[in-house]
Design an enzyme around this catalytic site. Structure first.
Site, PDB file in Angstrom:
ATOM      1  N   HIS A 184      -7.799  -6.836  -6.951  1.00  0.00           N
ATOM      2  CA  HIS A 184      -8.371  -7.296  -5.693  1.00  0.00           C
ATOM      3  C   HIS A 184      -8.273  -6.167  -4.667  1.00  0.00           C
ATOM      4  O   HIS A 184      -7.305  -5.396  -4.653  1.00  0.00           O
ATOM      5  CB  HIS A 184      -7.639  -8.547  -5.191  1.00  0.00           C
ATOM      6  CG  HIS A 184      -8.031  -9.777  -5.933  1.00  0.00           C
ATOM      7  ND1 HIS A 184      -7.198 -10.869  -6.071  1.00  0.00           N
ATOM      8  CD2 HIS A 184      -9.182 -10.108  -6.595  1.00  0.00           C
ATOM      9  CE1 HIS A 184      -7.812 -11.812  -6.777  1.00  0.00           C
ATOM     10  NE2 HIS A 184      -9.010 -11.372  -7.096  1.00  0.00           N
ATOM     11  N   ASP A 222      -7.621  -5.893  -1.544  1.00  0.00           N
ATOM     12  CA  ASP A 222      -6.506  -5.775  -0.599  1.00  0.00           C
ATOM     13  C   ASP A 222      -5.236  -5.239  -1.258  1.00  0.00           C
ATOM     14  O   ASP A 222      -4.207  -5.082  -0.595  1.00  0.00           O
ATOM     15  CB  ASP A 222      -6.239  -7.105   0.109  1.00  0.00           C
ATOM     16  CG  ASP A 222      -5.903  -8.256  -0.817  1.00  0.00           C
ATOM     17  OD1 ASP A 222      -6.291  -8.222  -1.999  1.00  0.00           O
ATOM     18  OD2 ASP A 222      -5.241  -9.215  -0.353  1.00  0.00           O
ATOM     19  N   HIS A 276      -2.430 -15.131 -11.684  1.00  0.00           N
ATOM     20  CA  HIS A 276      -3.237 -15.006 -10.473  1.00  0.00           C
ATOM     21  C   HIS A 276      -4.724 -15.248 -10.733  1.00  0.00           C
ATOM     22  O   HIS A 276      -5.562 -15.008  -9.865  1.00  0.00           O
ATOM     23  CB  HIS A 276      -3.021 -13.618  -9.865  1.00  0.00           C
ATOM     24  CG  HIS A 276      -3.550 -13.454  -8.482  1.00  0.00           C
ATOM     25  ND1 HIS A 276      -3.282 -14.348  -7.456  1.00  0.00           N
ATOM     26  CD2 HIS A 276      -4.340 -12.481  -7.942  1.00  0.00           C
ATOM     27  CE1 HIS A 276      -3.876 -13.941  -6.355  1.00  0.00           C
ATOM     28  NE2 HIS A 276      -4.533 -12.830  -6.615  1.00  0.00           N
TER      29      HIS A 276
END
Length: 250
Positions: free
Chosen positions: A63, A65, A141
């Protein structure tokens, strides 16, 4: 020599004015490890070390971020004033092609391997970087994602990455001196992909961690709320991963 982690940023899912996204500098003696390279973390990283002096980069999942500043690091490593061999980069399966997909602007694939010496992570992966031993465990996740345990000088710290509560994180953090655990979710839901603060406290308690530092706190929580709620499930010291601070294991 202390084993320590410096918080470069921990915002989610985008940087705030004074807080980049997820990124940490783990240090032990002269060993320097950039753990997650979230949006905006390359800048504060250079307050503490140069790209020339990094021993390795470790990425929990893909991801943006947690990984977007690999793109700017690529340009620094190949086209600016940084002179060094490719940086060892440990990341999830597919990380090389993911970077190349962003960086390629013509018919030829961008040479990401000229900037990074890439090793794909897997559950149970272990490697020595400088004076530190890095152990990786798969976590939950929704995409390939990993937690990290760093051991050096008889001390340990464990980083959750992004994950729902899971037995593999508890086992990875067993007896760790410091657990740096994400607390993004404000409420428990049926399809958790993150910890709530209460989950972070429970994970720390089950693992027997010496100290809990809540990080990656979601935008519907304040750091104070996250610390208070985590403390309801964990009797040890709980603090917040304030950007710019350095936390010593032990």
């Amino acid at each position: 020599m202390d084993l320590s982690v410096t918080v470069l940023g921990c915002a989610t899912p985008y940087p705030s004015v004074d807080n980049p996204c997820s990124g940490y500098l783990v240090s032990h003696g002269s060993t320097r490890l950039w753990v997650d390279a979230g949006t905006g973390t390359l800048g504060p990283l250079q307050r503490h070390t140069r790209l020339q002096d990094l021993d390795a980069i470790w990425i929990s999942h893909l991801h943006a971020d947690h990984s977007a500043d690999l793109l700017t690091a690529y340009y620094a490593l190949l086209f600016a004033d940084v002179e060094r061999d490719p940086v060892p980069l440990y990341g999830p399966p597919g990380i090389a092609d993911r970077l190349a997909a962003f960086l390629t602007n013509g018919p030829e694939r961008s040479p990401v391997e000229s900037a990074f010496a890439i090793t794909e992570l897997h559950d149970g992966h272990q490697v020595t970087v400088g004076s530190a031993t890095l152990t990786t465990a798969a976590v939950e996740h929704g995409i390939p994602a990993f937690g990290l345990r760093v051991e050096a000088g008889g001390r340990s710290l464990t980083y959750s990455g992004d994950t729902a509560p899971c037995a593999s994180l508890v086992e990875l953090a067993r007896g760790t001196d410091v657990l740096l655990c994400e607390s993004e979710s404000a409420e428990q839901t049926a399809d958790m992909a993150h910890h709530t603060p209460e989950h972070a406290g429970q994970t720390a308690s089950e693992a027997g961690a010496g100290r809990l530092v809540v990080t990656h706190v979601g935008r519907f929580l304040t750091p104070r709320e996250a610390v208070t709620r985590a403390s309801s499930r964990y009797s040890g010291e709980v603090s917040y991963a304030e950007p710019g601070t350095t936390i010593t294991a032990g």
